[in-house]
Motif scaffolding. Structure first.
Motif, PDB file in Angstrom:
ATOM      1  N   ASN A 175       0.818  -1.224   0.000  1.00 30.17           N
ATOM      2  CA  ASN A 175       0.000   0.000   0.000  1.00 30.17           C
ATOM      3  C   ASN A 175       0.849   1.271   0.000  1.00 30.17           C
ATOM      4  OD1 ASN A 175      -2.276  -1.519  -0.051  1.00 30.17           O
ATOM      5  ND2 ASN A 175      -2.691  -1.360   2.166  1.00 30.17           N
ATOM      6  N   ILE A 176       1.929   1.201   0.724  1.00 33.75           N
ATOM      7  CA  ILE A 176       2.821   2.373   0.753  1.00 33.75           C
ATOM      8  C   ILE A 176       3.404   2.592  -0.651  1.00 33.75           C
ATOM      9  CG2 ILE A 176       5.027   3.249   1.644  1.00 33.75           C
ATOM     10  CD1 ILE A 176       2.897   3.468   3.740  1.00 33.75           C
TER      11      ILE A 176
ATOM     12  N   VAL B 245       0.577   4.217  -2.752  1.00 37.94           N
ATOM     13  CA  VAL B 245       0.227   5.650  -2.567  1.00 37.94           C
ATOM     14  C   VAL B 245       1.417   6.567  -2.803  1.00 37.94           C
ATOM     15  CG1 VAL B 245      -1.817   5.381  -1.111  1.00 37.94           C
ATOM     16  CG2 VAL B 245       0.434   5.449  -0.047  1.00 37.94           C
ATOM     17  N   VAL B 246       2.594   6.122  -2.305  1.00 38.10           N
ATOM     18  CA  VAL B 246       3.770   6.975  -2.487  1.00 38.10           C
ATOM     19  C   VAL B 246       4.081   7.056  -3.993  1.00 38.10           C
ATOM     20  CG1 VAL B 246       6.257   7.173  -2.054  1.00 38.10           C
ATOM     21  CG2 VAL B 246       4.704   6.569  -0.189  1.00 38.10           C
TER      22      VAL B 246
ATOM     23  N   LYS C 165       2.054   6.597  -6.563  1.00 35.66           N
ATOM     24  CA  LYS C 165       1.043   7.409  -7.261  1.00 35.66           C
ATOM     25  C   LYS C 165       1.300   8.892  -7.038  1.00 35.66           C
ATOM     26  CE  LYS C 165      -2.218   4.463  -8.947  1.00 35.66           C
ATOM     27  NZ  LYS C 165      -2.048   4.236 -10.390  1.00 35.66           N
ATOM     28  N   SER C 166       1.559   9.229  -5.771  1.00 34.59           N
ATOM     29  CA  SER C 166       1.795  10.645  -5.461  1.00 34.59           C
ATOM     30  C   SER C 166       2.939  11.191  -6.307  1.00 34.59           C
ATOM     31  CB  SER C 166       2.154  10.820  -3.988  1.00 34.59           C
ATOM     32  OG  SER C 166       1.060  10.466  -3.187  1.00 34.59           O
TER      33      SER C 166
ATOM     34  N   LYS D  71       2.079  11.399  -9.984  1.00 34.02           N
ATOM     35  CA  LYS D  71       1.215  12.563 -10.238  1.00 34.02           C
ATOM     36  C   LYS D  71       2.035  13.840 -10.256  1.00 34.02           C
ATOM     37  CE  LYS D  71      -2.734  10.502 -10.501  1.00 34.02           C
ATOM     38  NZ  LYS D  71      -3.474  10.518 -11.786  1.00 34.02           N
TER      39      LYS D  71
ATOM     40  N   GLN E 261       1.114  14.198   1.945  1.00 29.64           N
ATOM     41  CA  GLN E 261       1.578  14.213   0.561  1.00 29.64           C
ATOM     42  C   GLN E 261       2.455  15.426   0.298  1.00 29.64           C
ATOM     43  OE1 GLN E 261      -1.682  14.316  -2.135  1.00 29.64           O
ATOM     44  NE2 GLN E 261      -0.547  13.268  -3.781  1.00 29.64           N
TER      45      GLN E 261
ATOM     46  N   LEU F 227       5.879  15.198   1.810  1.00 32.29           N
ATOM     47  CA  LEU F 227       6.694  14.231   1.093  1.00 32.29           C
ATOM     48  C   LEU F 227       7.242  14.847  -0.198  1.00 32.29           C
ATOM     49  CD1 LEU F 227       7.655  11.223   0.650  1.00 32.29           C
ATOM     50  CD2 LEU F 227       5.562  10.920  -0.667  1.00 32.29           C
TER      51      LEU F 227
ATOM     52  N   MET G   3      -2.092   9.531   2.648  1.00 33.78           N
ATOM     53  CA  MET G   3      -1.701   9.995   1.319  1.00 33.78           C
ATOM     54  C   MET G   3      -2.729   9.612   0.270  1.00 33.78           C
ATOM     55  SD  MET G   3       2.369   9.391   1.474  1.00 33.78           S
ATOM     56  CE  MET G   3       2.856  10.302   0.060  1.00 33.78           C
TER      57      MET G   3
ATOM     58  N   ASN H  45      -5.649  11.847   0.645  1.00 35.99           N
ATOM     59  CA  ASN H  45      -5.246  13.188   0.237  1.00 35.99           C
ATOM     60  C   ASN H  45      -5.275  13.340  -1.286  1.00 35.99           C
ATOM     61  OD1 ASN H  45      -2.647  15.371   0.095  1.00 35.99           O
ATOM     62  ND2 ASN H  45      -4.284  15.685   1.594  1.00 35.99           N
ATOM     63  N   MET H  46      -4.739  12.306  -1.938  1.00 35.27           N
ATOM     64  CA  MET H  46      -4.706  12.351  -3.398  1.00 35.27           C
ATOM     65  C   MET H  46      -6.111  12.366  -3.983  1.00 35.27           C
ATOM     66  SD  MET H  46      -1.571   9.812  -4.193  1.00 35.27           S
ATOM     67  CE  MET H  46      -2.026   9.463  -5.885  1.00 35.27           C
TER      68      MET H  46
END
Lengths: 137, 610
Positions: free
Chosen positions: A12-13, A16-17, A19-20, A23, A108, A111, B400, B403-404
């Motif tokens: 999961n990390i 999300v990391v 994807k962030s 993006k 986010q 980071l 996160m 948030n996204m």
């Protein structure tokens, strides 16, 4: 486009990391354990490594040590992203050559800010390395 | 004494009666003596005097008769005979008297002789009277005169005899009188001696049981109940002694029961003390050891006889001694002591025992081995820390990820979706805060956070800490005021930690108050700096006031959006305690609350652990 290696055993990390960062316009690659992290660092030469400390097979400190002791990888900036936040751990990571130490959970924006800063900072030296690389080729 | 006299009064009366009797005897005997003496004298005088008188009268009569004879010889016939006859009669009268009064041996014989000769004399007179003148001379000279002389001699003999008897009687009376004097003196002496002895005996007889009783009472006063008072008499003192003995035996019994009870209590408490797994030391007001249990001896590796010695003499632990010495206003304190070369944590607690007369004063010191508790506490902290860490990773992805999505990086959201996701995001943030607080707390508790003490301007810290709150206060229409009633307040503290505490207190006040004001102030109080945050919010119910510094305790009615983590005050307390300070709250429900803490004033930090 800067390439970032995200090292975390948590799916999961990584999601999300990753994807962030995607993006935000970064190229992202992943490693799920310490050994893979060292391998990938050598193979794909990322511009930045986001490294978790608690990793299977080889923990983050050992990975950091391995990277910094290898000429091929020692210049790659490493940001620690860990749930550990003890003073000792931070000190140890910084003295081992980590660029920054981010404590989970992190927003986010924090980071991205830290990543950007690291890449910008490294950017100045990065060009030199790239030049050297080109010369070699 | 054959009759048993039972009462003291009787004994004394008997004593007096005996004395009076003896006295009466002496008096009677003396009277008898004098009486008999006087009788004797009387007898002598009367009897012998009579005989002498008779003798003298007889001599007189016979001399008259002799004269009568001479008258007759010179022719005076009538007159001579008449005188003779008269005196003859007289003579016989006195002779008869003398014969009636024979008292002495030989007196009778003399009288008989006189009688016989006088009869002869009278017979010769008849012969003489009838004879003629010549014959008369002859008869007179031949017969009457010698007779006359003989009779006279005899009478004189009688007289002499009586006189001698008188002299003898006088001597006899004298000697009897002397004898009486001697006897009386002797008897008096004897009686006096006897009286003395008797009085002495009687007194002793009366006093002996009293002495015995006195001894007994003294023994009892010295708490010796073994001795019985031995009084044989049956008088009042005897009764008293019996009652006394009864009393002693009751006392003895009572004492026995009491001593037994005391011994039992003593053994019980000794057993409790000795079997106590925690070291226990009892000291008196001079800090001398009165009682110490085995565990304590073991802990301080003491020899057997430490009772009565000064605490510091045998136990080289000045910190503990300091604690014992100051019994007032104690906060919980733990000490690290070595036992069998292993360091163990002990929590010290003392209790003052003062008797009613304040004659003695003991301090009971109990050292509770809390090593295991500490270990458990550490395990708990460790556990909390691990769990919190484990929370962090999933929180990261939640945070996160949400948030996204909310930022619409992954595509547009409708209002409803956005609202729901924002609610979820808000709670993720709260969870994050909680995890961070928990980690902070466990770090402080386990001593992993180092305090960085320095000279700190308290007013400056407060001012800086309040800065971010002003906007929030304005929005809620709360007046946030820093009174700053004193300048130059310097504390010995870790500025960031103190700032955290103030921030937490102000944050709480803002969170719970809807309107009104919050006043922050700092003052110097002797060796300490006092910081207070006062609000006029809803206040804290009494039952919560002591608990709100514990973990996860929230007072009263939390409104949804106001909830904190429930750890803020617990952390604040840990921080202040690490400063050797104290934090507390004064609050009246409906009136508001004042949270206060003190920390050491700069320059006084050395003496702050009083």
């Amino acid at each position: 486009m800067s390439k970032i290696l995200v090292v975390d055993d948590e799916k999961n990390i990584r999601l999300v990391v990753g994807k962030s960062l995607e993006k935000a316009g970064y190229n992202v690659d992943y490693a799920v354990d310490g050994v893979e992290a060292v391998d990938k660092a050598n193979n794909i030469s990322p511009d930045l490594i986001l490294l978790d400390l608690r990793l299977p097979k080889m923990n983050g400190f050992l990975v950091l040590e391995a990277l910094k002791s290898d000429a091929a990888t020692e210049e790659i900036p490493v940001i620690i992203l860990s749930a550990l936040s003890e003073e000792d751990d931070v000190q140890k990571a910084i003295s081992s050559g980590a660029e920054d130490f981010l404590v989970k959970p992190i927003s986010q924006s924090d980071l991205l800010a830290a990543v950007e800063e690291s890449i910008m900072e490294a950017g100045t030296g990065q060009e030199e390395i790239e030049e050297e690389d080109n010369n070699e080729k | 004494m054959k009759i048993k006299i039972k009462t003291l009064k009787g004994k004394m009366l008997l004593g007096f009666a005996v004395m009076i009797l003896i006295l009466a005897g002496v008096v009677g005997w003396s009277i008898y003596n004098f009486e008999s003496l006087s009788n004797a004298i009387n007898d002598i005088l009367v009897e012998n005097y009579r005989s002498i008188k008779a003798s003298d009268s007889m001599v007189e009569s016979i001399e008259r008769q002799d004269s009568a004879l001479l008258l007759l010889l010179r022719t005076s016939e009538e007159q001579g005979q008449e005188i003779f006859r008269r005196n003859e009669k007289e003579f016989y009268t006195w002779l008869a008297r003398a014969e009636d009064n024979i008292t002495i041996d030989g007196e009778g014989a003399i009288l008989e002789k006189i009688n016989e000769k006088y009869f002869n004399f009278v017979s010769k007179f008849d012969q003489f009277y009838n004879a003629d003148e010549n014959q008369r001379w002859e008869i007179y000279n031949q017969e009457l005169l010698p007779l006359f002389n003989e009779i006279k001699t005899d009478i004189r003999e009688l007289r002499e005899l009586n006189r001698q008897a008188m002299v003898e009687a006088q001597g006899d009376a004298n000697s009897r009188a002397n004898q009486a004097i001697i006897y009386t003196i002797g008897l008096a002496l004897l009686v006096t001696a006897f009286s003395l002895i008797f009085a002495f005996y009687l007194t002793k007889q009366i006093l002996r049981p009293i002495k015995e009783l006195e001894k007994g009472i003294k023994e009892v006063a010295a708490r010796n109940f073994q001795r019985k008072v031995e009084v044989a008499s049956e008088d009042e003192i005897g009764v008293l002694a019996d009652e006394f003995n009864e009393m002693i035996s009751k006392l003895k019994e009572y004492e026995k029961i009491n001593v037994k009870k005391l011994l039992m209590e003593k053994e019980k408490s000794e057993a409790v003390v000795n079997n106590l797994s925690s070291p226990l030391i009892v000291t008196d007001k001079d800090h001398k050891i009165v009682l110490i249990n085995e565990t304590a001896k073991e802990l301080f590796s003491l020899r057997e006889d430490v009772l009565g010695t000064h605490f510091l003499e045998v136990i080289k632990a000045e910190e503990i001694f300091e604690y014992i010495k100051n019994p007032e206003a104690k906060e919980e304190k733990t000490f690290l002591l070595k036992k069998n070369d292993k360091k163990r944590h002990y929590r010290i607690s003392t209790k003052q025992v003062i008797d009613e007369d304040e004659e003695y004063q003991f301090t009971v010191t109990l050292l509770e081995d809390i090593t295991r508790l500490k270990e458990i506490d550490n395990m708990k902290s460790e556990f909390v820390s691990t769990v919190s860490h484990e929370f962090r990773t999933p929180l990261t992805s939640m945070n996160m990820g949400l948030n996204m999505v909310i930022n619409e990086d992954t595509g547009e959201l409708n209002e409803e979706q956005k609202e729901l996701l924002e609610a979820a995001y808000e709670d993720v943030e709260r969870l994050t805060e909680l995890v961070n607080d928990l980690l902070d707390l466990s770090k402080i508790e386990s001593g992993k956070i180092e305090m960085e003490f320095d000279k700190v301007d308290v007013n400056d810290i407060i001012e800086k800490t309040l800065n971010p709150f002003h906007k929030q206060a304005e929005e809620k229409e709360i007046e946030l005021k820093f009174k700053q009633s004193e300048d130059n307040i310097f504390a010995y503290a870790d500025p960031s930690k103190i700032s955290w505490v103030i921030s937490n207190l102000v944050g709480n006040a803002l969170r719970y108050a809807d309107e009104g004001k919050i006043e922050v102030d700092a003052e110097i109080k002797g060796r300490r700096v006092l910081v207070s945050v006062a609000d006029n919010g809803p206040g804290i119910p009494k039952e919560y006031q002591s608990k709100i510094f514990e973990k996860f305790v929230r007072a009263g009615s939390d409104k949804e959006e106001k909830s904190g983590t429930g750890l803020g005050l617990a952390i604040a307390k840990e921080i202040i305690t690490a400063h050797n300070g104290r934090i507390w709250v004064d609050s009246e429900e409906g009136e508001g609350s004042t949270f206060s803490f003190y920390i050491p004033r700069y320059g006084y930090q050395e003496e702050n652990n009083e």
